[in-house]
Design an enzyme around this catalytic site. Structure first.
Site, PDB file in Angstrom:
ATOM      1  N   ASN A 107     -10.545  -3.330  -6.481  1.00 32.56           N
ATOM      2  CA  ASN A 107      -9.746  -2.398  -7.293  1.00 32.56           C
ATOM      3  C   ASN A 107     -10.223  -1.973  -8.654  1.00 32.56           C
ATOM      4  O   ASN A 107     -10.019  -1.067  -9.134  1.00 32.56           O
ATOM      5  CB  ASN A 107      -8.420  -2.544  -7.358  1.00 32.56           C
ATOM      6  CG  ASN A 107      -7.691  -2.612  -6.165  1.00 32.56           C
ATOM      7  OD1 ASN A 107      -6.534  -3.500  -5.793  1.00 32.56           O
ATOM      8  ND2 ASN A 107      -7.806  -1.724  -5.440  1.00 32.56           N
ATOM      9  N   ASP A 165       0.736  -1.433   0.085  1.00 33.22           N
ATOM     10  CA  ASP A 165       0.126   0.013  -0.025  1.00 33.22           C
ATOM     11  C   ASP A 165       0.844   1.185   0.169  1.00 33.22           C
ATOM     12  O   ASP A 165       1.884   1.336   0.460  1.00 33.22           O
ATOM     13  CB  ASP A 165      -1.061   0.060   1.347  1.00 33.22           C
ATOM     14  CG  ASP A 165      -2.023   1.007   1.223  1.00 33.22           C
ATOM     15  OD1 ASP A 165      -2.287   1.630   0.145  1.00 33.22           O
ATOM     16  OD2 ASP A 165      -2.942   1.284   2.284  1.00 33.22           O
ATOM     17  N   GLY A 166       0.224   2.310  -0.541  1.00 30.18           N
ATOM     18  CA  GLY A 166       1.026   3.340  -0.517  1.00 30.18           C
ATOM     19  C   GLY A 166       1.636   3.983  -1.862  1.00 30.18           C
ATOM     20  O   GLY A 166       2.384   5.057  -1.794  1.00 30.18           O
TER      21      GLY A 166
HETATM   22  C1  FPP Z   1      -2.049   0.061  -3.344  1.00 29.62           C
HETATM   23  O1  FPP Z   1      -1.443   1.382  -3.439  1.00 29.62           O
HETATM   24  C2  FPP Z   1      -1.227  -0.598  -4.514  1.00 29.62           C
HETATM   25  C3  FPP Z   1      -2.155  -1.237  -5.380  1.00 29.62           C
HETATM   26  C4  FPP Z   1      -3.529  -1.189  -5.323  1.00 29.62           C
HETATM   27  C5  FPP Z   1      -1.648  -1.976  -6.481  1.00 29.62           C
HETATM   28  C6  FPP Z   1      -0.335  -2.851  -6.153  1.00 29.62           C
HETATM   29  C7  FPP Z   1       0.418  -2.931  -7.533  1.00 29.62           C
HETATM   30  C8  FPP Z   1       1.696  -2.926  -7.827  1.00 29.62           C
HETATM   31  C9  FPP Z   1       2.619  -2.698  -6.562  1.00 29.62           C
HETATM   32  C10 FPP Z   1       2.073  -2.929  -9.037  1.00 29.62           C
HETATM   33  C11 FPP Z   1       1.829  -4.090  -9.964  1.00 29.62           C
HETATM   34  C12 FPP Z   1       1.977  -5.411  -9.377  1.00 29.62           C
HETATM   35  C13 FPP Z   1       2.608  -6.321  -9.634  1.00 29.62           C
HETATM   36  C14 FPP Z   1       2.857  -7.697  -8.903  1.00 29.62           C
HETATM   37  C15 FPP Z   1       3.576  -6.462 -10.901  1.00 29.62           C
HETATM   38  P1  FPP Z   1      -2.605   2.644  -3.654  1.00 29.62           P
HETATM   39  O2  FPP Z   1      -2.801   2.985  -5.089  1.00 29.62           O
HETATM   40  O3  FPP Z   1      -3.830   2.300  -2.767  1.00 29.62           O
HETATM   41  O4  FPP Z   1      -1.704   3.809  -2.442  1.00 29.62           O
HETATM   42  P2  FPP Z   1      -2.456   4.792  -1.827  1.00 29.62           P
HETATM   43  O5  FPP Z   1      -3.308   4.229  -0.785  1.00 29.62           O
HETATM   44  O6  FPP Z   1      -1.246   5.811  -1.244  1.00 29.62           O
HETATM   45  O7  FPP Z   1      -3.518   5.717  -2.775  1.00 29.62           O
END
Ligand code: FPP
Length: 249
Positions: free
Chosen positions: A68, A20-21
């Protein structure tokens, strides 16, 4: 995979991470959210290697939840493209490092290009047993329980299984994680202290570590710190402290 020395405690068998983040990491730098995801992919690569070096046999990463899809279409599209890019770029490395790739979630609903890359990577790495990287994709724990209950009911009706009673292991075979051990340690980055529909059944006895570090900044040292924290905990699985320290108590 590294063999931990005799004096060091055994690493957790299965570490699961809520990454997350990414969005906040990008926002802090005045960048678009997708840039945070792009950096997050590099962290996925680094932490998969770090887990291998530390002797963690199963690493599960929450890459895309069933919820998501409700994000802006452009962000969903970017995440799918990044997934495809990651699989194309990393499959050879997974083979070289003998890492088996698995998925949990309704991957049948992912875009076809992604499914093709996934099928290819899973087939290319299926024979490896040392380390397993599990990507949770279009995953939700409640959806998983619904899918498991449906499959279990169908098998019961067909006489292929007996009612499980209170035997959890009989029902748990219907979860996406049927042949994957339960996580010992669940880490969530970015300071949030929620579980967000992740491995709700499997994490029943897991230890949780919440770190303020945003996922793109998460390093091997952070993973080591989380594992050190895990080692300081006493896992009791419902027993008393005395029973755990003196098994005959
Ligand atoms: C949460 O951060 C992250 C996600 C919803 C997606 C995670 C995906 C990746 C790290 C990239 C793709 C994965 C692979 C395995 C290639 P957020 O967007 O919710 O962050 P925020 O809470 O700060 O908005």
């Amino acid at each position: 995979m590294a063999a931990p020395s005799d004096s060091s405690p055994q690493p957790p068998t299965h570490v699961a991470i809520i990454m997350d983040g990414n969005g906040r990491w990008a926002k802090q730098r005045g960048m678009p959210r997708v840039e945070g995801h792009r950096r997050g992919v590099e962290t996925v690569r680094a932490i998969t290697a770090a887990a291998r070096e530390l002797g963690v046999r199963y690493l599960t990463l929450y890459a895309f939840s069933v919820e998501n899809w409700k994000r802006p279409a452009a962000e969903v599209g970017a995440l799918m493209s990044l997934l495809e890019f990651f699989l194309k770029r990393e499959t050879a490395g997974l083979v070289k490092n003998r890492v088996r790739l698995r998925t949990i979630g309704r991957t049948q609903d992912l875009p076809e290009v992604v499914r093709k890359q996934l099928d290819h990577a899973i087939a290319a790495t299926a024979q490896f047993t040392e380390q397993t990287l599990v990507l949770a994709l279009n995953y939700g724990a409640r959806t998983e329980v619904l899918d498991a209950a449906r499959a279990y009911a169908a098998d019961l009706a067909a006489g292929k299984t007996q009612p499980a009673g209170d035997d959890w292991s009989a029902f748990s075979r219907y979860l996406y994680t049927a042949d994957i051990p339960d996580p010992d340690l669940v880490i969530r980055t970015s300071g949030e202290t929620r579980i967000s529909n992740f491995l709700l059944m499997q994490a029943a006895y897991a230890e949780f570590v919440f770190t303020p570090t945003l996922w793109p900044d998460f390093t091997k040292a952070d993973l080591e710190a989380a594992i050190a924290d895990y080692h300081r905990r006493e896992r009791r699985f419902g027993l008393t402290s005395e029973q755990v320290s003196t098994p005959s108590a």
